[in-house]
Design an enzyme around this catalytic site. Structure first.
Site, PDB file in Angstrom:
ATOM      1  N   SER A 147      38.341  87.526  -6.479  1.00 47.44           N
ATOM      2  CA  SER A 147      38.583  86.486  -7.383  1.00 47.44           C
ATOM      3  C   SER A 147      38.502  85.212  -6.582  1.00 47.44           C
ATOM      4  O   SER A 147      38.382  85.047  -5.503  1.00 47.44           O
ATOM      5  CB  SER A 147      40.302  86.544  -7.804  1.00 47.44           C
ATOM      6  OG  SER A 147      40.680  85.541  -8.516  1.00 47.44           O
ATOM      7  N   TYR A 160      49.342  87.987  -7.644  1.00 47.65           N
ATOM      8  CA  TYR A 160      47.963  88.320  -7.999  1.00 47.65           C
ATOM      9  C   TYR A 160      47.162  87.625  -6.754  1.00 47.65           C
ATOM     10  O   TYR A 160      46.102  88.191  -6.234  1.00 47.65           O
ATOM     11  CB  TYR A 160      47.583  87.239  -9.246  1.00 47.65           C
ATOM     12  CG  TYR A 160      45.919  87.392  -9.405  1.00 47.65           C
ATOM     13  CD1 TYR A 160      45.781  88.627 -10.377  1.00 47.65           C
ATOM     14  CD2 TYR A 160      45.130  86.510  -9.396  1.00 47.65           C
ATOM     15  CE1 TYR A 160      44.437  88.728 -10.730  1.00 47.65           C
ATOM     16  CE2 TYR A 160      43.844  86.784  -9.698  1.00 47.65           C
ATOM     17  CZ  TYR A 160      43.342  87.918 -10.682  1.00 47.65           C
ATOM     18  OH  TYR A 160      41.910  87.919 -10.972  1.00 47.65           O
TER      19      TYR A 160
END
Length: 255
Positions: A147, A160
């Site tokens: 990510s 996250y």
């Protein structure tokens, strides 16, 4: 011919999070290049993706596994069912992921554990199970989905961000260990894509505008934008590429 090095004829891939979005697109890309694909959904069989794979003339196997609760044995069973069905496993795409958007001062243990379990722990133990098969066969490809928050901190996404930093580190660590076994381990770093994970951002006019203003390409990514990167990292064309985080972000990290 260089184009031949992008072919995946005779190879078998296992893709998690294959029901929709990025996982569906990557599975289709591998099938388009000639691979048979085992498709993992979290709560129901990814039948739509399987139909698309079969429509491309490839075989598809649908599997269901709740990665939020799966232990190493259940993840190993996904690999075993794939090899039982297709006789081999050449490519693993660790794509499944979840996010919890909560201020760090309010983030609870359950939300922390859920995100780390799916994004980090299950990715490792599935890679371990696949890696054992690949090592015995003489090599393979593992592609993790990292990510932008493998590089940055983000806002209200502490669990996250921590999990995706871990995916980046895990990618490099496994690449170091498994290169002598013929296993290439890389990660794709998607930018801001129009997926379920970004629905809240896209629904917020101010936040969406600020994001788009920073993306040099000037648009949200579409799932098909990942197909080329996935195919490259899965194919013989990337034989000398391992331990790399390949950004597909419209230029976000270059700003």
């Amino acid at each position: 011919m260089i184009l031949d090095s992008f072919r995946l004829d005779g190879r078998v891939a296992l893709v998690t999070g294959a029901t929709r979005g990025l996982g569906e697109a990557m599975a289709e890309a591998l099938a388009e290049a000639g691979a048979d694909v085992a498709l993992v959904g979290s709560s129901s069989p990814p039948d739509t993706t399987a139909e698309a794979v079969r429509g491309l003339g490839r075989r598809a196997l649908t599997l269901v596994c709740d990665l939020a609760s799966a232990g190493p044995e259940e993840l190993e069973a996904l690999v075993r069912r794939t090899t039982d069905e297709f006789g081999r496993l050449d490519i693993l795409v660790n794509n499944a992921g979840i996010i919890r958007r909560t201020p760090a001062l309010e983030l609870g243990e359950a939300d922390w554990d859920d995100v780390v379990q799916v994004n980090q722990k299950s990715a490792f133990f599935l890679a371990q199970a696949a890696g054992r098969v690949m090592a015995e066969a003489g090599g393979g490809r593992i592609i993790n989905t990292a990510s932008l928050l493998s590089h940055q901190g983000g806002i209200n996404v502490a669990s996250y961000t921590a999990s995706k930093h871990a995916v980046a580190g895990l990618t490099r660590a496994l690449a170091n260990e498994w290169a002598p076994l013929g296993i290439n381990v890389n990660a794709i770093v998607p930018g801001y894509f129009a997926t379920d994970n970004t629905a809240a951002l896209r629904a917020d006019p101010e936040r969406s505008r600020s994001i788009l203003e920073r993306i040099p390409a000037g648009r949200w990514g579409e799932a098909d934008d990942l197909k080329g990167a996935a195919l490259f990292l899965a194919s013989p064309a990337s034989a000398y590429v391992t331990g790399t985080l390949l950004a597909v972000d419209g230029g976000w990290l270059a700003r």
